[in-house]
Design a protein around this motif. Structure first.
Motif, PDB file in Angstrom:
ATOM      1  N   UNK A 548     -15.524  -2.702   5.643  1.00  0.00           N
ATOM      2  CA  UNK A 548     -14.575  -3.758   5.256  1.00  0.00           C
ATOM      3  C   UNK A 548     -15.236  -4.743   4.300  1.00  0.00           C
ATOM      4  N   UNK A 549     -16.488  -5.097   4.604  1.00  0.00           N
ATOM      5  CA  UNK A 549     -17.239  -6.031   3.756  1.00  0.00           C
ATOM      6  C   UNK A 549     -17.400  -5.470   2.332  1.00  0.00           C
ATOM      7  N   UNK A 550     -17.707  -4.180   2.237  1.00  0.00           N
ATOM      8  CA  UNK A 550     -17.874  -3.521   0.931  1.00  0.00           C
ATOM      9  C   UNK A 550     -16.586  -3.597   0.122  1.00  0.00           C
ATOM     10  N   UNK A 551     -15.469  -3.300   0.790  1.00  0.00           N
ATOM     11  CA  UNK A 551     -14.169  -3.338   0.111  1.00  0.00           C
ATOM     12  C   UNK A 551     -13.801  -4.765  -0.286  1.00  0.00           C
ATOM     13  N   UNK A 552     -14.081  -5.731   0.613  1.00  0.00           N
ATOM     14  CA  UNK A 552     -13.795  -7.153   0.314  1.00  0.00           C
ATOM     15  C   UNK A 552     -14.554  -7.590  -0.941  1.00  0.00           C
TER      16      UNK A 552
END
Length: 725
Positions: A548-552
């Motif tokens: 999720x952090x990567x996509x954010x």
């Protein structure tokens, strides 16, 4: 008059933060950190305590809670402006509230506000984040708990207010730190090292796949805590499959299976043998005032700028004939050595080295954007791929602007970045390399800069990998959505991480396969990894949060690229994903309000800034004498040979009568390197290869006798084969 007892800031205000306790859990190459901050108000009026502190730039903050007395309040992720308003409303109505938010300028700085702590009251704050561990030159995995937050320089006229950091010299930090780590891996743990004193490693099982370690007693919170973790046989491609969150909807990032792939491409030798003998090498050197600090607090290595000068010497000596180069330096302003990159020759190398010798940290602040814009405005030289090396102690305020500029120009170059000293911005250093398709290195503690930089030069001399594609072979009815940005750079022996959401149902025994294809020096290659789609035990939601952090981060960058254009929905998407995954972003914050006891807190609120340690070891001792290795290197010619003269004889510890001719001098220099400097081989390996190539080109006779004679003169026993002759 207020009682000034207890812990004080530089403004002589009491500090309500008493201690920080950190527990680290490392599973293979992913770390989960739980930090507990204990606050206590010893004053006679209610206070608001504000603490601005660093975190690793790629950390995913996923939990924030507070315990007051018997009450635990768990914070929720909300849109940032809404969270700030709720916090202000709570304080104005006499309620306790807690706010945790990421800085607008840089994703590695957070601000924690503890509002309305009544007189005599204590609060325990729990903060949790997950992060990937970077692979070092020697295959160690690096975890860094940044303790040091140096003030970030805000460029003239840049938008947004700078983060206000209250700092004290690290030795005067008024709160204590305790730190313990638990490490587990499918492969045995060979050792754990640190820049700080550790208690001995305790193994928890006979296979040595689990161990604990903690900081030795009496640790001063005067530096970043760096752990280097070594596993046996670490370079294995792996896939970690994690089950979705039971409460989340199928088809969402948190509800589906998540796979974290660690890829270690093995390049075919045919592609590697064409190591670049060309390229345009642009070195960008930080010469802001803080580069005059000592490289570390042990004083042995001189200043940051002196180490950078020595490193430039090694780099310039190791470049291949026929390439192009230029050197820029920056502070509040910037300058370049040549109007445009020049061809590498004896003349241009000598001219550059003279100027490097005169470099001092005299250019003021840290404005890196303008020199980068100038570098990118220069047309690329045909058939000379551009390689940018950035050296900085990373005290930059406009990190996001700098990263966006590098990404915009990523098609025309590769960027290699070096963070020098404690407190360098991890977000800046890591993202320069990530967006520029290069490699990041940190030089802290007792590290020497030179071996790390030479490793990056080896990467830069590898031919650029092109046309990278990742394809999936999955069971019928199962599909993959890659959350990571496309892979643009691959290096021999370096890890690439890919996060992927897997949608659809499959049987327990189902398998997936992923194939990475790429072109290297005109040769098509591929690496394949097959893995079970059965989820691993006990990973919690670590992989989902990192995914999720990567996509954010990708969406945030997209939002900045299109700012001012009518591209709707990107910010909303980030907010929605951040709330759904419970992972912080630049558009959200964690907010907690204590509504339990209903008692209003009386009296005006006093703000107390908690100081962060800052790291300035200014030069107080003379520069150490020049290293004999660098003395010898400085005498090598651009072509690779050495000349026989009094200076070389002195560097070898001989008189000039014992030496003559270029081939003989060059063999002597090679024997000395192999005989006395094997521990620093990664620093001189490239320039030794250049020397050997030069000797071959001379078609010199009697090399066996020459090597024997050189061994006799220097008292060594280096065999001819070891020299590559």
């Amino acid at each position: 008059m207020m009682n000034r007892c207890g812990l004080l800031t530089p403004e002589k205000e009491p500090v309500p933060l008493k201690s920080i306790e950190v527990e680290l859990e490392v599973r293979d190459h992913v770390a989960t950190l739980v930090s507990t901050l204990l606050y206590e108000n010893k004053e006679d009026k209610p206070i608001e305590a504000v603490f601005v502190f660093p975190l690793p730039g790629d950390a995913a903050v996923c939990h924030f809670s507070a315990v007051i007395g018997q009450t635990q309040i768990v914070a929720e992720v909300k849109e940032k402006q809404q969270a700030r308003e709720e916090y202000d409303d709570a304080l104005s109505s006499g309620q306790q509230a807690f706010l945790l938010e990421e800085s607008d300028q840089s994703p590695d700085i957070f601000s924690l506000s503890v509002g309305s702590l009544p007189p005599g009251e204590s609060a325990s704050i729990r903060l949790e984040y997950v992060t990937e561990l970077a692979v070092q030159v020697d295959d160690g995995l690096r975890f860094c708990l940044p303790a040091v937050l140096n003030p970030r320089y805000q460029p003239q006229g840049s938008e947004g207010s700078s983060v206000q950091v209250t700092s004290v010299p690290a030795s005067l930090v008024p709160y204590s730190l305790s730190f313990s780590a638990r490490v587990s891996s499918p492969r045995p743990i060979s050792k754990v090292e640190s820049s700080c004193s550790l208690d001995p490693l305790q193994y928890l099982n006979a296979e040595k796949t689990q161990a604990t370690v903690k900081l030795a007693a009496g640790h001063k919170f005067d530096r970043d805590v760096e752990l280097l973790i070594y596993y046996t046989d670490a370079h294995q491609p792996t896939a970690v499959v994690e089950a979705g969150q039971a409460s989340a909807k199928t088809g969402t990032v948190m509800g589906d299976l998540m796979v974290m792939l660690s890829l270690y491409p093995e390049f075919p030798q045919s592609g590697m043998s064409s190591a670049a003998s060309c390229g345009e090498f642009v070195f960008l050197m930080d010469r802001s005032g803080s580069m005059d600090c000592l490289l570390n607090n042990s004083n042995h290595q001189g200043t940051r700028v002196a180490s950078a000068r020595d490193t430039l010497l090694l780099l310039l000596k190791s470049l291949p004939m026929g390439c192009y180069f230029n050197i820029y330096s920056f502070g509040s302003s910037y300058e370049h050595m040549f109007p445009k990159s020049v061809e590498y020759s004896e003349k241009t190398m000598e001219e550059a080295l003279k100027k490097v010798e005169e470099m001092t940290a005299n250019l003021g602040g840290t404005e890196i954007l303008k020199p980068l814009e100038h570098i990118y405005s220069q047309p690329c030289i045909p058939n000379q791929p551009r390689q940018l090396f950035v050296f900085t102690d990373g005290e930059v305020g406009n990190t996001k602007e700098v990263i966006d500029l590098v990404k915009k120009n990523s098609g025309s170059h590769r960027c290699f970045s070096f963070g020098i000293g404690e407190g360098a911005s991890t977000a800046l250093i890591n993202d320069l390399a990530k967006e520029g398709g290069g490699h990041a290195q940190f030089i802290t503690g007792g590290d020497r800069m030179q071996p790390k930089v030479m490793q990056s030069l080896r990467f830069a001399l590898q031919p650029a990998v092109q046309d990278v594609s990742v394809t999936w072979d999955l069971p019928k009815g199962v599909s993959a959505t890659v959350l990571s940005p496309p892979i643009t750079a691959l290096f021999q022996g370096q890890r690439s991480l890919v996060y992927t959401q897997i949608t659809g149902q499959s049987s327990e025994a189902a398998e997936g396969c992923v194939t990475v294809k790429y072109s290297l020096a005109g040769h098509l290659s591929q690496n394949q990894l097959c893995f079970s789609l059965k989820s691993a035990e006990e990973t919690g939601l670590t992989v989902h949060r990192l995914g999720a952090r990567t996509l954010i981060r990708s969406l945030e960058m997209e939002e900045r690229e299109h700012r001012g254009q009518q591209v709707g929905g990107v910010k909303e998407k980030v907010v929605e994903l951040s709330i759904q995954s419970g992972v912080s972003s630049s558009f959200t914050a964690f907010i907690a309000v204590n509504k339990s006891d209903g008692k209003e807190i009386q009296g005006p609120l006093v703000r107390r800034n908690v100081p962060a340690p800052s790291e300035y070891y200014f030069k107080s001792t003379p520069e150490p004498p020049r290293d004999p290795l660098l003395q010898l290197v400085s005498l090598q010619k651009a072509s690779g040979c050495w000349l026989l003269d009094a200076a070389l004889a002195a560097a070898l510890g001989k008189t000039s009568e014992e030496v003559n001719q270029e081939v003989w001098a060059t063999v002597l220099a090679l024997i000395w390197l192999h005989g006395f400097k094997t521990d620093a081989k990664e620093e001189w390996e490239l320039l030794a290869m250049k020397a050997v190539s030069w000797i071959h080109a001379q078609n010199a006779q009697c090399m066996t006798e020459c090597v024997e004679a050189a061994n006799t003169v220097l008292g060594c026993k280096v065999p001819k084969d070891a020299l590559g002759l």
